[in-house]
Design a protein around this motif. Sequence first.
Motif, PDB file in Angstrom:
ATOM      1  N   ALA A 173      10.446  -8.476  -7.083  1.00  0.00           N
ATOM      2  CA  ALA A 173      10.721  -8.529  -5.641  1.00  0.00           C
ATOM      3  C   ALA A 173      11.118  -7.143  -5.130  1.00  0.00           C
ATOM      4  CB  ALA A 173      11.816  -9.546  -5.347  1.00  0.00           C
ATOM      5  N   GLU A 174      11.956  -6.451  -5.877  1.00  0.00           N
ATOM      6  CA  GLU A 174      12.380  -5.110  -5.469  1.00  0.00           C
ATOM      7  C   GLU A 174      11.223  -4.110  -5.526  1.00  0.00           C
ATOM      8  OE1 GLU A 174      14.971  -4.110  -3.988  1.00  0.00           O
ATOM      9  OE2 GLU A 174      16.407  -5.725  -4.307  1.00  0.00           O
ATOM     10  N   ILE A 175      10.346  -4.270  -6.496  1.00  0.00           N
ATOM     11  CA  ILE A 175       9.168  -3.386  -6.583  1.00  0.00           C
ATOM     12  C   ILE A 175       8.287  -3.590  -5.355  1.00  0.00           C
ATOM     13  CG2 ILE A 175       7.016  -2.994  -7.840  1.00  0.00           C
ATOM     14  CD1 ILE A 175       8.673  -3.526 -10.425  1.00  0.00           C
ATOM     15  N   PHE A 176       8.061  -4.850  -4.998  1.00  0.00           N
ATOM     16  CA  PHE A 176       7.247  -5.136  -3.814  1.00  0.00           C
ATOM     17  C   PHE A 176       7.912  -4.616  -2.550  1.00  0.00           C
ATOM     18  CE2 PHE A 176       5.574  -8.544  -0.761  1.00  0.00           C
ATOM     19  CZ  PHE A 176       4.457  -7.796  -0.424  1.00  0.00           C
ATOM     20  N   ARG A 177       9.222  -4.811  -2.436  1.00  0.00           N
ATOM     21  CA  ARG A 177       9.958  -4.289  -1.277  1.00  0.00           C
ATOM     22  C   ARG A 177       9.783  -2.777  -1.180  1.00  0.00           C
ATOM     23  NH1 ARG A 177      14.117  -1.413  -0.559  1.00  0.00           N
ATOM     24  NH2 ARG A 177      14.777  -1.576  -2.717  1.00  0.00           N
ATOM     25  N   GLY A 178       9.911  -2.094  -2.302  1.00  0.00           N
ATOM     26  CA  GLY A 178       9.746  -0.643  -2.306  1.00  0.00           C
ATOM     27  C   GLY A 178       8.352  -0.209  -1.898  1.00  0.00           C
ATOM     28  N   ARG A 179       7.347  -0.955  -2.330  1.00  0.00           N
ATOM     29  CA  ARG A 179       5.969  -0.628  -1.959  1.00  0.00           C
ATOM     30  C   ARG A 179       5.760  -0.820  -0.460  1.00  0.00           C
ATOM     31  NH1 ARG A 179       0.956  -0.387  -4.683  1.00  0.00           N
ATOM     32  NH2 ARG A 179      -0.579   0.131  -3.088  1.00  0.00           N
ATOM     33  N   LEU A 180       6.325  -1.900   0.083  1.00  0.00           N
ATOM     34  CA  LEU A 180       6.220  -2.123   1.527  1.00  0.00           C
ATOM     35  C   LEU A 180       6.874  -0.991   2.297  1.00  0.00           C
ATOM     36  CD1 LEU A 180       6.987  -5.941   1.634  1.00  0.00           C
ATOM     37  CD2 LEU A 180       4.803  -4.862   2.231  1.00  0.00           C
ATOM     38  N   ASP A 183      -1.583  -7.447   3.513  1.00  0.00           N
ATOM     39  CA  ASP A 183      -2.600  -6.539   2.976  1.00  0.00           C
ATOM     40  C   ASP A 183      -2.055  -5.777   1.771  1.00  0.00           C
ATOM     41  OD1 ASP A 183      -4.450  -7.323   4.888  1.00  0.00           O
ATOM     42  OD2 ASP A 183      -4.059  -5.597   6.201  1.00  0.00           O
ATOM     43  N   VAL A 184      -0.815  -5.305   1.876  1.00  0.00           N
ATOM     44  CA  VAL A 184      -0.181  -4.591   0.752  1.00  0.00           C
ATOM     45  C   VAL A 184      -0.025  -5.536  -0.432  1.00  0.00           C
ATOM     46  CG1 VAL A 184       1.919  -3.409  -0.017  1.00  0.00           C
ATOM     47  CG2 VAL A 184       0.993  -2.948   2.264  1.00  0.00           C
ATOM     48  N   PHE A 185       0.400  -6.780  -0.169  1.00  0.00           N
ATOM     49  CA  PHE A 185       0.552  -7.770  -1.235  1.00  0.00           C
ATOM     50  C   PHE A 185      -0.771  -7.987  -1.968  1.00  0.00           C
ATOM     51  CE2 PHE A 185       0.409 -12.194  -2.694  1.00  0.00           C
ATOM     52  CZ  PHE A 185       1.501 -12.202  -3.552  1.00  0.00           C
ATOM     53  N   TYR A 186      -1.855  -8.191  -1.217  1.00  0.00           N
ATOM     54  CA  TYR A 186      -3.162  -8.408  -1.836  1.00  0.00           C
ATOM     55  C   TYR A 186      -3.637  -7.176  -2.594  1.00  0.00           C
ATOM     56  CZ  TYR A 186      -3.421 -12.778   0.743  1.00  0.00           C
ATOM     57  OH  TYR A 186      -3.172 -14.026   1.238  1.00  0.00           O
ATOM     58  N   ASP A 187      -3.351  -5.983  -2.077  1.00  0.00           N
ATOM     59  CA  ASP A 187      -3.701  -4.755  -2.796  1.00  0.00           C
ATOM     60  C   ASP A 187      -2.979  -4.686  -4.139  1.00  0.00           C
ATOM     61  OD1 ASP A 187      -5.365  -4.006  -0.735  1.00  0.00           O
ATOM     62  OD2 ASP A 187      -3.965  -2.521   0.109  1.00  0.00           O
ATOM     63  N   LEU A 188      -1.700  -5.055  -4.154  1.00  0.00           N
ATOM     64  CA  LEU A 188      -0.938  -5.062  -5.407  1.00  0.00           C
ATOM     65  C   LEU A 188      -1.504  -6.080  -6.386  1.00  0.00           C
ATOM     66  CD1 LEU A 188       2.783  -4.721  -4.303  1.00  0.00           C
ATOM     67  CD2 LEU A 188       1.460  -3.117  -5.672  1.00  0.00           C
ATOM     68  N   GLN A 189      -1.882  -7.248  -5.886  1.00  0.00           N
ATOM     69  CA  GLN A 189      -2.472  -8.267  -6.754  1.00  0.00           C
ATOM     70  C   GLN A 189      -3.766  -7.747  -7.379  1.00  0.00           C
ATOM     71  OE1 GLN A 189      -0.945 -11.298  -7.448  1.00  0.00           O
ATOM     72  NE2 GLN A 189       0.693 -10.255  -6.379  1.00  0.00           N
ATOM     73  N   GLU A 190      -4.564  -7.069  -6.590  1.00  0.00           N
ATOM     74  CA  GLU A 190      -5.822  -6.516  -7.092  1.00  0.00           C
ATOM     75  C   GLU A 190      -5.565  -5.435  -8.142  1.00  0.00           C
ATOM     76  OE1 GLU A 190      -9.808  -6.325  -7.662  1.00  0.00           O
ATOM     77  OE2 GLU A 190      -8.712  -7.789  -6.465  1.00  0.00           O
ATOM     78  N   GLU A 191      -4.576  -4.583  -7.903  1.00  0.00           N
ATOM     79  CA  GLU A 191      -4.220  -3.549  -8.882  1.00  0.00           C
ATOM     80  C   GLU A 191      -3.787  -4.182 -10.200  1.00  0.00           C
ATOM     81  OE1 GLU A 191      -1.254  -0.936  -7.243  1.00  0.00           O
ATOM     82  OE2 GLU A 191      -2.529  -0.439  -5.523  1.00  0.00           O
TER      83      GLU A 191
END
Length: 81
Positions: free
Chosen positions: A16-23, A65-73
């Motif tokens: 969750a914190e990694i995703f928050r940081g990416r956002l 969009d960022v979430f889906y990009d992370l899933q793809e990565e």
Amino acid sequence: MEEWVTIATYDEVLPAEIFRGRLEAEGIPAKVVFERMSSSAFPSLAPADGIAVKVPLPLSHRAMDVFYDLQEEDRKDPPTL
């Protein structure tokens, strides 16, 4: 008051914190919130429903969009143990 919406939920704090940081790196304000599923008389004793990553409603489409990009990565380069 600006409405915040949940973009993703996690079972653990670190993702969750990694995703928050990416956002936030993408210019999207985000926060990590521990959500409770119970409305019992003792909410602090209720189990956590999940760890939610929330963003302001007007930015939710960009956040997805960022979430889906992370899933793809993750699919392209899965973590090794």
